[in-house]
Design a protein around this motif. Structure first.
Motif, PDB file in Angstrom:
ATOM      1  N   MET B  33       0.074   7.351   5.496  1.00  0.00           N
ATOM      2  CA  MET B  33      -0.648   6.676   4.621  1.00  0.00           C
ATOM      3  C   MET B  33      -1.959   6.205   5.027  1.00  0.00           C
ATOM      4  SD  MET B  33       2.628   4.056   4.060  1.00  0.00           S
ATOM      5  CE  MET B  33       2.045   3.474   2.383  1.00  0.00           C
ATOM      6  N   GLY B  34      -2.933   6.039   3.911  1.00  0.00           N
ATOM      7  CA  GLY B  34      -4.134   5.555   4.191  1.00  0.00           C
ATOM      8  C   GLY B  34      -5.035   5.921   2.882  1.00  0.00           C
ATOM      9  N   HIS B 202      -0.456   7.384  -0.759  1.00  0.00           N
ATOM     10  CA  HIS B 202      -1.163   6.103  -0.891  1.00  0.00           C
ATOM     11  C   HIS B 202      -0.366   4.980  -0.849  1.00  0.00           C
ATOM     12  CE1 HIS B 202      -4.987   7.518  -1.676  1.00  0.00           C
ATOM     13  NE2 HIS B 202      -4.944   8.509  -2.625  1.00  0.00           N
ATOM     14  N   TYR B 203       0.979   5.312  -1.475  1.00  0.00           N
ATOM     15  CA  TYR B 203       1.793   4.110  -1.918  1.00  0.00           C
ATOM     16  C   TYR B 203       2.985   3.874  -1.284  1.00  0.00           C
ATOM     17  CZ  TYR B 203      -1.834   4.532  -5.670  1.00  0.00           C
ATOM     18  OH  TYR B 203      -2.613   4.504  -6.351  1.00  0.00           O
ATOM     19  N   GLN B 204       3.748   2.876  -1.212  1.00  0.00           N
ATOM     20  CA  GLN B 204       4.958   2.742  -0.619  1.00  0.00           C
ATOM     21  C   GLN B 204       5.952   3.385  -1.390  1.00  0.00           C
ATOM     22  OE1 GLN B 204       5.835  -1.291  -0.953  1.00  0.00           O
ATOM     23  NE2 GLN B 204       8.281  -0.522  -0.686  1.00  0.00           N
ATOM     24  N   ARG B 205       5.723   3.231  -2.957  1.00  0.00           N
ATOM     25  CA  ARG B 205       6.938   3.608  -3.645  1.00  0.00           C
ATOM     26  C   ARG B 205       7.608   4.716  -3.536  1.00  0.00           C
ATOM     27  NH1 ARG B 205       4.148   5.195  -9.656  1.00  0.00           N
ATOM     28  NH2 ARG B 205       3.429   7.098  -8.803  1.00  0.00           N
ATOM     29  N   LEU B 206       7.202   5.920  -3.065  1.00  0.00           N
ATOM     30  CA  LEU B 206       7.704   7.032  -2.775  1.00  0.00           C
ATOM     31  C   LEU B 206       8.817   6.773  -1.549  1.00  0.00           C
ATOM     32  CD1 LEU B 206       8.280  10.045  -3.017  1.00  0.00           C
ATOM     33  CD2 LEU B 206       6.476  10.410  -1.750  1.00  0.00           C
ATOM     34  N   SER B 226       0.732   3.001  13.871  1.00  0.00           N
ATOM     35  CA  SER B 226       1.996   3.519  13.845  1.00  0.00           C
ATOM     36  C   SER B 226       3.071   2.527  13.878  1.00  0.00           C
ATOM     37  CB  SER B 226       2.239   4.611  14.699  1.00  0.00           C
ATOM     38  OG  SER B 226       1.271   5.437  14.581  1.00  0.00           O
ATOM     39  N   GLY B 227       4.021   2.769  13.139  1.00  0.00           N
ATOM     40  CA  GLY B 227       5.296   1.865  13.085  1.00  0.00           C
ATOM     41  C   GLY B 227       6.300   2.309  12.390  1.00  0.00           C
ATOM     42  N   ASP B 228       7.274   1.467  12.127  1.00  0.00           N
ATOM     43  CA  ASP B 228       8.425   2.092  11.101  1.00  0.00           C
ATOM     44  C   ASP B 228       8.178   1.701   9.825  1.00  0.00           C
ATOM     45  OD1 ASP B 228       8.881  -0.495  11.131  1.00  0.00           O
ATOM     46  OD2 ASP B 228      10.763  -0.511  12.347  1.00  0.00           O
ATOM     47  N   PHE B 229       9.348   1.785   8.895  1.00  0.00           N
ATOM     48  CA  PHE B 229       9.467   1.329   7.559  1.00  0.00           C
ATOM     49  C   PHE B 229       8.554   0.016   7.151  1.00  0.00           C
ATOM     50  CE2 PHE B 229      11.363   0.390   3.387  1.00  0.00           C
ATOM     51  CZ  PHE B 229      10.441   1.346   2.642  1.00  0.00           C
ATOM     52  N   GLN B 230       8.836  -0.814   8.058  1.00  0.00           N
ATOM     53  CA  GLN B 230       8.111  -2.188   7.926  1.00  0.00           C
ATOM     54  C   GLN B 230       6.578  -2.195   7.720  1.00  0.00           C
ATOM     55  OE1 GLN B 230       9.353  -5.175   7.342  1.00  0.00           O
ATOM     56  NE2 GLN B 230      11.359  -3.944   7.403  1.00  0.00           N
ATOM     57  N   LEU B 231       5.866  -1.224   8.492  1.00  0.00           N
ATOM     58  CA  LEU B 231       4.599  -1.071   8.284  1.00  0.00           C
ATOM     59  C   LEU B 231       4.063  -0.895   7.179  1.00  0.00           C
ATOM     60  CD1 LEU B 231       1.712  -0.920   9.910  1.00  0.00           C
ATOM     61  CD2 LEU B 231       2.309   1.343  10.413  1.00  0.00           C
ATOM     62  N   ALA B 232       4.893   0.131   6.211  1.00  0.00           N
ATOM     63  CA  ALA B 232       4.450   0.594   4.895  1.00  0.00           C
ATOM     64  C   ALA B 232       4.691  -0.915   3.905  1.00  0.00           C
ATOM     65  CB  ALA B 232       5.597   1.632   4.516  1.00  0.00           C
ATOM     66  N   LEU B 233       5.671  -1.486   4.173  1.00  0.00           N
ATOM     67  CA  LEU B 233       5.851  -2.635   3.442  1.00  0.00           C
ATOM     68  C   LEU B 233       4.741  -3.647   3.637  1.00  0.00           C
ATOM     69  CD1 LEU B 233       9.599  -3.283   3.836  1.00  0.00           C
ATOM     70  CD2 LEU B 233       8.413  -2.374   2.032  1.00  0.00           C
ATOM     71  N   GLU B 234       4.289  -3.747   4.851  1.00  0.00           N
ATOM     72  CA  GLU B 234       3.095  -5.036   5.293  1.00  0.00           C
ATOM     73  C   GLU B 234       1.658  -4.199   4.580  1.00  0.00           C
ATOM     74  OE1 GLU B 234       2.353  -6.432   9.413  1.00  0.00           O
ATOM     75  OE2 GLU B 234       4.335  -5.345   9.689  1.00  0.00           O
ATOM     76  N   LEU B 235       1.705  -3.207   4.644  1.00  0.00           N
ATOM     77  CA  LEU B 235       0.553  -2.456   3.980  1.00  0.00           C
ATOM     78  C   LEU B 235       0.371  -2.630   2.745  1.00  0.00           C
ATOM     79  CD1 LEU B 235      -2.065  -0.606   4.966  1.00  0.00           C
ATOM     80  CD2 LEU B 235      -0.592   1.434   4.279  1.00  0.00           C
ATOM     81  N   GLU B 236       1.734  -2.256   1.901  1.00  0.00           N
ATOM     82  CA  GLU B 236       1.783  -2.638   0.569  1.00  0.00           C
ATOM     83  C   GLU B 236       1.258  -4.314   0.133  1.00  0.00           C
ATOM     84  OE1 GLU B 236       2.274  -0.089  -1.579  1.00  0.00           O
ATOM     85  OE2 GLU B 236       2.685  -1.024  -3.279  1.00  0.00           O
ATOM     86  N   LYS B 237       1.786  -5.138   1.096  1.00  0.00           N
ATOM     87  CA  LYS B 237       1.654  -6.518   0.910  1.00  0.00           C
ATOM     88  C   LYS B 237       0.032  -6.812   0.925  1.00  0.00           C
ATOM     89  CE  LYS B 237       3.449  -9.682   3.332  1.00  0.00           C
ATOM     90  NZ  LYS B 237       4.794 -10.078   3.938  1.00  0.00           N
ATOM     91  N   HIS B 238      -0.646  -6.180   2.082  1.00  0.00           N
ATOM     92  CA  HIS B 238      -1.892  -6.767   2.430  1.00  0.00           C
ATOM     93  C   HIS B 238      -3.023  -5.587   2.080  1.00  0.00           C
ATOM     94  CE1 HIS B 238      -0.064  -9.765   4.792  1.00  0.00           C
ATOM     95  NE2 HIS B 238       0.558  -8.813   5.732  1.00  0.00           N
ATOM     96  N   GLY B 239      -2.820  -4.777   1.561  1.00  0.00           N
ATOM     97  CA  GLY B 239      -3.632  -3.616   1.035  1.00  0.00           C
ATOM     98  C   GLY B 239      -4.328  -3.036   2.469  1.00  0.00           C
ATOM     99  N   TYR B 240      -5.300  -1.872   1.883  1.00  0.00           N
ATOM    100  CA  TYR B 240      -5.980  -1.258   3.269  1.00  0.00           C
ATOM    101  C   TYR B 240      -7.228  -2.250   3.783  1.00  0.00           C
ATOM    102  CZ  TYR B 240      -3.433   2.863   2.341  1.00  0.00           C
ATOM    103  OH  TYR B 240      -2.528   3.926   2.053  1.00  0.00           O
ATOM    104  N   ALA B 241      -7.674  -3.164   3.220  1.00  0.00           N
ATOM    105  CA  ALA B 241      -8.828  -3.892   3.594  1.00  0.00           C
ATOM    106  C   ALA B 241      -8.299  -4.711   4.965  1.00  0.00           C
ATOM    107  CB  ALA B 241      -9.066  -4.967   2.668  1.00  0.00           C
ATOM    108  N   TRP B 242      -6.831  -5.004   5.159  1.00  0.00           N
ATOM    109  CA  TRP B 242      -6.167  -5.224   6.106  1.00  0.00           C
ATOM    110  C   TRP B 242      -6.418  -4.801   7.235  1.00  0.00           C
ATOM    111  CZ3 TRP B 242      -1.124  -3.463   7.824  1.00  0.00           C
ATOM    112  CH2 TRP B 242      -0.548  -4.292   8.832  1.00  0.00           C
ATOM    113  N   ILE B 243      -6.062  -3.490   7.013  1.00  0.00           N
ATOM    114  CA  ILE B 243      -6.482  -2.196   8.134  1.00  0.00           C
ATOM    115  C   ILE B 243      -7.735  -2.165   8.741  1.00  0.00           C
ATOM    116  CG2 ILE B 243      -6.440   0.198   8.786  1.00  0.00           C
ATOM    117  CD1 ILE B 243      -3.681  -0.951   8.590  1.00  0.00           C
ATOM    118  N   LYS B 244      -8.597  -2.436   7.880  1.00  0.00           N
ATOM    119  CA  LYS B 244     -10.206  -2.452   8.185  1.00  0.00           C
ATOM    120  C   LYS B 244     -10.494  -3.809   9.200  1.00  0.00           C
ATOM    121  CE  LYS B 244     -12.007  -0.035   4.253  1.00  0.00           C
ATOM    122  NZ  LYS B 244     -12.583   0.223   2.968  1.00  0.00           N
ATOM    123  N   GLU B 245     -10.092  -4.722   8.508  1.00  0.00           N
ATOM    124  CA  GLU B 245     -10.008  -6.337   9.437  1.00  0.00           C
ATOM    125  C   GLU B 245      -9.568  -5.855  10.608  1.00  0.00           C
ATOM    126  OE1 GLU B 245      -8.324  -9.734   7.200  1.00  0.00           O
ATOM    127  OE2 GLU B 245      -9.489  -8.897   5.335  1.00  0.00           O
TER     128      GLU B 245
END
Lengths: 456, 249
Positions: B33-34, B202-206, B226-245
């Motif tokens: 994702m990214g 891009h998205y978790q929905r798939l 890297s992580g498991d499926f939980q990471l996708a859920l977290e990303l969905e919640k916080h958005g990519y800005a969270w990664i940048k931070e």
């Protein structure tokens, strides 16, 4: 002195010394004068600007001023084991009309087919309104020269309302060691409401330095329908100039498909005169050329009256150092409203050493018309090749699939289906580099040497 | 099965992938994702061998150096790309295309080419994995297909060619929820414990339908988390800005 002048002087000398019994009628004399005033073309002529004339003229030719008939069975001249393409077969061999029993045949349905000059003798009233009337000598010196010197050719008359049951095929075969300049004249008249499929093959076998100059005069009467497939498969050293003139009355229709599989130097002129409302011309062309082959297609469509329809769709694939020229010209006359005209020329260049000159051209003198044109020249679509290869298809097959698909856009217009299938096969072989001139054609797998008796 | 090590990729002097490493074992599903422009599609193209990229580093597939192989060889080795934008190929019918591709694969396996009858039987069978309308097969490859039809067609080809590694490049983009479910169900049916997947999205929905074993977040040309499926859920919640931070920290 260049080759063009030499040939011009040779023709002049030949005509002057044989003048007394050379011309059969006033038209031929007139045409000769037109030829003299036009001269052979040079690159200064707009219509021949990009054409390598030296390939055609810097050669020696002999001229045959009298063309005797050749006796023989056309079907034994061309043996065919592969295809079951049934036709009424007619042919010329080295510019001489070939027949077995009778030079001109009248069929039960009234159709007349056979030797043109026999027809001029037997049916002057039928043929005179057409011969020398449809083709314009001023169009080019090749037409004028043909009008003046052609002494053989094919005549076809389809009477009113007759639907011919199988295609009529005319093969112009060149098979001689003598370098010759050959003029062939064909006249086709399709009367009111009649329908015909016509296949013309221009082939050559081991010929060297031959120039074949063919003029077709075609008249389509009201509601007549013609499907015309023209096949060209020529040796590298040969030149072919064809000029086809079509006059169409009200609602007359032509579907023309030109397929050039190999050429030496080829120039095809097609002139369509849409003279009756509702006339329709669907004109397609495919040329597959490589080595130093040259193919030049000039298409003129004259919308002379309102509510006519025309489509030009010419496509080519070029390899090695081949040269292709396309010049499409649509002229919409003053008052020819509701004209629907379209031109397209697409070329695929397989190597950077090929050349294409593409000039679609519209000339419009009416305001309520639908006219458009387009031209594109480029390489095979690299994205598509990647897509095909990603599915495991090798590079060569991927390229072949794309070329074949490009060609199908033209081939799909060919009727009847049996002919389309054999052409598909030929194009497939051609694209794989397996088809050579004289190797395989729609009718002859190989040409057998035949003994011919010359009728004096 | 697939081992990518220290991959650097540039196009016309511009570096896009900057030190990317990933190991995929048989049967695993990895989601990548990214945000846009981070090099995800480039990665898919480099794995499949699209020309036009300068590549450093190594990609080994089943012990073979992939970078030395041409596109079609890699495909025949068992690598499949579901294109983000499937190419329209006017004049080449779907049937001709699929039969040619399938027979290339069979040739490699030492099997005889399929007859038209056998081929149609196989097509029918594969419709259990993903339904495609009959008329699609009669048309030219992807020509005039809707966005949804194109993506379904990609998955259908995957079902037919049975690759060992499938790279799905934004297979979910441009799909409505029903089409997404169809496509994702098709992919799920292809999971057999041996076949591996790299799912770029891009998205978790798939990923709700194709539960991945690993989720990697790609940013600026490399994997940053890297992580498991939980990471996708977290990303969905916080958005990519969270990664940048997180990266700045």
């Amino acid at each position: 002195m260049n080759g063009s002048e030499e040939i011009f002087n040779l023709i002049k000398h030949l005509v002057e010394t044989n003048k007394d019994d050379l011309f059969l009628n006033e038209h031929q004399v007139q045409a000769y004068h037109t030829f003299l005033s036009l001269g052979l073309p040079t690159n200064k002529h707009e219509q021949w600007r990009s054409f390598p004339l030296e390939k055609m003229f810097d050669k020696e030719y002999t001229f045959k001023l009298q063309a005797p008939h050749v006796t023989g069975d056309p079907s034994s001249l061309f043996s065919c084991q592969v295809l079951h393409f049934e036709t009424y077969l007619f042919s010329t061999l080295n510019g001489e009309y070939v027949y077995n029993h009778s030079p001109l045949v009248t069929f039960e349905n009234g159709m007349i087919a056979g030797s043109l000059f026999e027809a001029i003798k037997l049916y002057p009233n039928l043929i005179n309104p057409y011969i020398y009337q449809i083709a314009s000598n001023l169009h080019s010196s090749f037409v004028a020269l043909n009008s003046s010197l052609a002494r053989s050719g094919f005549f076809l008359y389809i009477p009113k309302g007759i639907h011919v049951d199988k295609p009529i095929q005319l093969i112009n075969l060149i098979n001689t060691d003598i370098p010759s300049w050959i003029n062939i004249r064909n006249v086709i008249v399709v009367d009111e409401g009649a329908e015909v499929e016509f296949v013309q093959c221009d082939d050559s076998v081991h010929d060297k330095n031959n120039l074949v100059n063919i003029v077709n005069e075609i008249y389509l009467h009201r509601d007549a329908q013609m499907k015309f497939v023209k096949l060209q498969n020529k040796d590298l050293e040969t030149s072919l100039v064809t000029s086809t003139f079509v006059h169409q009355d009200k609602k007359a229709s032509i579907d023309y498909v030109l397929v050039t599989l190999n050429s030496g130097v080829i120039r095809n002129d097609l002139v369509i005169e849409l003279n009756g409302e509702g006339a329709r011309a669907e004109l397609d062309g495919l040329y597959l050329v490589d080595k130093t082959q040259v193919v030049d297609n000039h298409v003129y469509v004259h919308h002379n009256v309102p509510a006519c329809y025309s489509r030009q769709n010419f496509r080519g694939i070029l390899d090695d150092e081949a040269l292709a020229i396309f010049r499409g010209h649509v002229k919409v006359a003053r008052g020819a409203q509701q004209t629907d005209a379209y031109q397209s020329n697409k070329n695929i260049l397989l190597t950077p050493t090929t050349r294409v000159f593409s000039e679609p051209f519209l000339e419009i003198y009416a305001d309520d018309v639908k006219c458009s044109h387009g031209s594109s020249t480029g390489r095979l679509d690299e994205e598509a090749i990647f897509y095909l290869k990603q599915r495991g298809i090798c590079e060569r097959d991927a390229r072949l699939l794309l070329m074949y698909a490009f060609a199908q856009n033209i081939l799909e217009h060919i009727e009847p289906l049996t002919l389309k299938k054999s052409l598909d096969e030929m194009v497939d072989k051609r694209l794989k580099g397996e088809l050579h001139p004289c190797a395989l054609c729609v009718l002859h797998c190989e040409s057998k040497p035949l003994e011919f008796k010359i009728k004096i | 099965m697939l081992e990518i090590k220290d991959l650097y990729v540039s196009v016309e002097e511009k570096e896009i992938i900057k030190g990317f490493s990933l190991t995929v074992k048989p049967g695993e599903v990895h989601a990548i994702m990214g945000p846009n422009g981070t090099g995800k599609s480039t990665l898919a193209y480099v794995i499949t061998g699209k020309p036009g990229y300068q590549v450093r580093g190594s990609i080994v597939f089943k012990g073979k150096n992939l970078l030395e192989m041409d596109v079609d060889e890699r495909a025949r080795e068992g690598i499949f790309l579901s294109f983000q934008y499937p190419v329209e190929i006017p004049g080449v019918s779907m049937v001709t295309f699929l039969r040619t591709a399938l027979n290339e694969k069979r040739k490699r396996l030492g099997l005889p080419p399929l007859s038209p009858g056998e081929f149609m039987a196989l097509v029918k069978e594969k419709k259990n994995i993903i339904e495609i309308p009959d008329d699609l097969l009669k048309r030219s490859v992807n020509e005039g297909f809707s966005g949804g039809e194109k993506k379904r067609n990609e998955i259908f080809q995957m079902a037919l060619l049975e690759p060992e590694l499938a790279v799905l490049d934004e297979t979910d983009s441009g799909l409505d929820i029903d089409a997404l479910r169809l496509v994702a169900t098709g992919v799920s049916k292809m999971r057999d414990g041996k076949r591996s997947f790299i799912v770029i999205t891009h998205y978790q929905r798939l990923l709700d339908y194709i539960t991945p074993d690993y989720v990697h977040i790609m940013y600026d040309g490399r994997i940053v988390k890297s992580g498991d499926f939980q990471l996708a859920l977290e990303l969905e919640k916080h958005g990519y800005a969270w990664i940048k931070e997180q990266l700045i920290k």
